[in-house]
Design a protein around this motif. Structure first.
Motif, short mmCIF file in Angstrom:
data_model
loop_
_atom_site.label_atom_id
_atom_site.label_comp_id
_atom_site.label_asym_id
_atom_site.label_seq_id
_atom_site.Cartn_x
_atom_site.Cartn_y
_atom_site.Cartn_z
N GLY A 1 19.57 -4.55 -9.08
CA GLY A 1 18.30 -3.84 -9.21
C GLY A 1 17.28 -4.48 -10.14
N ALA A 2 17.54 -5.69 -10.61
CA ALA A 2 16.61 -6.34 -11.52
C ALA A 2 15.22 -6.51 -10.89
CB ALA A 2 17.15 -7.69 -11.98
N GLN A 3 15.20 -6.91 -9.61
CA GLN A 3 13.93 -7.09 -8.92
C GLN A 3 13.40 -5.76 -8.39
OE1 GLN A 3 12.82 -10.20 -9.20
NE2 GLN A 3 14.80 -10.89 -9.98
N THR A 4 14.30 -4.83 -8.11
CA THR A 4 13.92 -3.53 -7.55
C THR A 4 12.96 -2.79 -8.46
OG1 THR A 4 16.16 -3.43 -6.63
CG2 THR A 4 14.80 -1.44 -6.47
N VAL A 5 13.25 -2.81 -9.75
CA VAL A 5 12.41 -2.12 -10.72
C VAL A 5 10.98 -2.66 -10.67
CG1 VAL A 5 11.99 -1.78 -13.19
CG2 VAL A 5 14.30 -1.52 -12.26
N ILE A 6 10.84 -3.98 -10.63
CA ILE A 6 9.52 -4.60 -10.58
C ILE A 6 8.82 -4.27 -9.27
CG2 ILE A 6 8.28 -6.80 -10.64
CD1 ILE A 6 10.75 -7.88 -12.22
N LEU A 7 9.55 -4.37 -8.17
CA LEU A 7 9.00 -4.09 -6.85
C LEU A 7 8.46 -2.67 -6.79
CD1 LEU A 7 8.84 -5.46 -3.98
CD2 LEU A 7 10.98 -4.27 -3.48
N ALA A 8 9.24 -1.71 -7.28
CA ALA A 8 8.86 -0.31 -7.21
C ALA A 8 7.68 0.00 -8.14
CB ALA A 8 10.05 0.57 -7.57
N LYS A 9 7.65 -0.60 -9.31
CA LYS A 9 6.55 -0.35 -10.24
C LYS A 9 5.25 -0.96 -9.73
CE LYS A 9 9.09 0.27 -14.57
NZ LYS A 9 9.32 -0.23 -15.95
N ASN A 10 5.34 -2.10 -9.05
CA ASN A 10 4.13 -2.72 -8.50
C ASN A 10 3.57 -1.94 -7.32
OD1 ASN A 10 4.09 -4.79 -10.35
ND2 ASN A 10 4.78 -6.38 -8.95
N SER A 11 4.43 -1.21 -6.63
CA SER A 11 4.01 -0.47 -5.43
C SER A 11 4.54 0.96 -5.51
CB SER A 11 4.53 -1.16 -4.17
OG SER A 11 4.10 -2.50 -4.10
N PRO A 12 4.00 1.76 -6.43
CA PRO A 12 4.56 3.10 -6.68
C PRO A 12 4.40 4.06 -5.50
CG PRO A 12 2.49 2.80 -7.86
CD PRO A 12 2.88 1.46 -7.33
N GLY A 13 3.47 3.78 -4.60
CA GLY A 13 3.28 4.67 -3.46
C GLY A 13 4.04 4.25 -2.22
N PHE B 1 10.38 -0.90 9.47
CA PHE B 1 9.71 -1.21 8.21
C PHE B 1 8.39 -1.95 8.44
CE2 PHE B 1 14.26 -0.96 7.40
CZ PHE B 1 14.29 -0.05 6.36
N ASP B 2 7.49 -1.76 7.48
CA ASP B 2 6.22 -2.50 7.49
C ASP B 2 6.38 -3.85 6.82
OD1 ASP B 2 4.55 -0.30 8.57
OD2 ASP B 2 5.09 0.68 6.68
N HIS B 3 7.28 -3.92 5.84
CA HIS B 3 7.45 -5.14 5.07
C HIS B 3 8.91 -5.29 4.66
CE1 HIS B 3 3.07 -5.18 4.72
NE2 HIS B 3 3.15 -3.92 4.31
N VAL B 4 9.34 -6.54 4.51
CA VAL B 4 10.68 -6.85 4.01
C VAL B 4 10.54 -7.80 2.82
CG1 VAL B 4 12.84 -8.07 4.50
CG2 VAL B 4 11.91 -6.48 6.18
N PRO C 1 0.82 -1.23 0.00
CA PRO C 1 0.00 0.00 0.00
C PRO C 1 0.85 1.27 0.00
CG PRO C 1 -0.71 -1.55 1.71
CD PRO C 1 0.60 -2.05 1.20
N ALA C 2 0.25 2.34 -0.48
CA ALA C 2 0.92 3.65 -0.46
C ALA C 2 1.31 4.00 0.97
CB ALA C 2 0.00 4.71 -1.04
N GLY C 3 2.49 4.53 1.13
CA GLY C 3 2.98 4.90 2.44
C GLY C 3 3.69 3.79 3.19
N SER C 4 3.64 2.57 2.68
CA SER C 4 4.32 1.46 3.35
C SER C 4 5.83 1.64 3.30
CB SER C 4 3.96 0.13 2.67
OG SER C 4 2.59 -0.16 2.76
#
Length: 275
Positions: free
Chosen positions: A49-61, A106-109, A36-39
């Motif tokens: 960063g191969a997974q980072t791009v996907i992670l960030a795009k899936n959770s832009p907030g 953190f809320d999630h890892v 969720p946004a704000g998490s």
């Protein structure tokens, strides 16, 4: 530093392989990971960063902090993420076993393709738990090279895969760790642990997977230890080249390749700072 050597190396080709893997497996591995946004999300071990791009795009907030112990990997990761116009990721250098964050930061890892390279994955998971607020979650994704099977079968190709498994074990890692996610998460103190297998099935009707996974991801990964395996006398040069040719043959019409990843999730309950 309680961390094994990265058996696949840090070459440009390895960075390309990781990118191919992430792009090819986005839906299979990441479709159900959205925050969720704000998490506040910690990506523990971001690599290039191969997974980072996907992670960030899936959770832009979400507010994502991505850490890695390798300065070169962090540099590549930040370049990749910024080139995509992504702005919700902060990069920091850090050792997974002694991270510079306070309790419940953190809320999630999120941990992806990291535990297989660590000599003590249970301790790594346990060290992350105090960083998560009570009720927060951890998500872990790992492969299992013992799950690879294919047609036409090849004893030589299976031997080459075993060379990779053995070399990773000697370096302190575990290329068969996928099957161990459930007991690892439970023993590290997480609750509500659930693990789901994510099978990659590839035949000629799925040309993107033929090239993106069988050829560019799995076969390239195995062939990446060619020099070491031959130099150690684990296989001859001719036997190795035939083994890789046999893996390539599974990419031809009539060939089939299967591999299983494992995705585990767990909840962080309250923790005792004395443990």
């Amino acid at each position: 530093m309680d961390r094994t050597d990265y058996v696949h190396g840090y070459s440009e080709r390895e960075a390309e392989r990781l990118n191919d893997q992430a792009r090819t497996l986005t839906s299979l591995l990441h479709n159900d990971t959205r925050y969720p946004a704000g998490s506040r999300v910690l990506e523990a071990g971001c690599g290039t960063g191969a997974q980072t791009v996907i992670l960030a795009k899936n959770s832009p907030g979400a507010e994502i902090t991505s850490i890695d112990i390798s300065p070169e990997s962090l540099r590549r990761a930040e370049e990749r993420v910024r080139s995509e116009g992504i702005e919700n990721v902060t990069f920091r250098a850090g050792d997974l076993f002694s991270l510079p964050f306070g309790p419940q930061s953190f809320d999630h890892v999120f941990v992806c393709f990291v535990l297989e390279h660590l000599p003590n994955p249970r301790r790594a998971l346990a060290s992350l738990r105090p960083l998560i607020r009570p009720g927060g979650t951890i998500t872990v994704i790992e492969g299992d090279h013992g799950s690879a099977y294919f047609h036409p079968d090849s004893a030589g190709a299976q031997k080459a895969i075993r060379c990779l498994v053995d070399l990773q074990r000697e370096a302190g890692g575990n290329a068969l760790i996928g099957r161990e996610l459930y007991p690892l998460l439970v023993s590290a103190g997480y609750t509500d642990v659930q693990v789901s297998p994510r099978m990659v099935y590839v035949d000629a009707s799925r040309p993107a997977l033929v090239d993106g996974f069988t050829r560019q991801t799995f076969t390239a990964m195995v062939d990446g230890v060619k020099k070491t395996a031959i130099g150690r006398g684990m296989m001859t040069k001719d036997a190795w080249e035939q083994a890789i040719a046999d893996l390539e043959r599974t990419c031809e019409p009539g060939g089939v390749f299967c591999y299983t990843f494992f995705k585990g999730t767990g909840t962080a309950a309250g923790w005792d700072p004395g443990t």
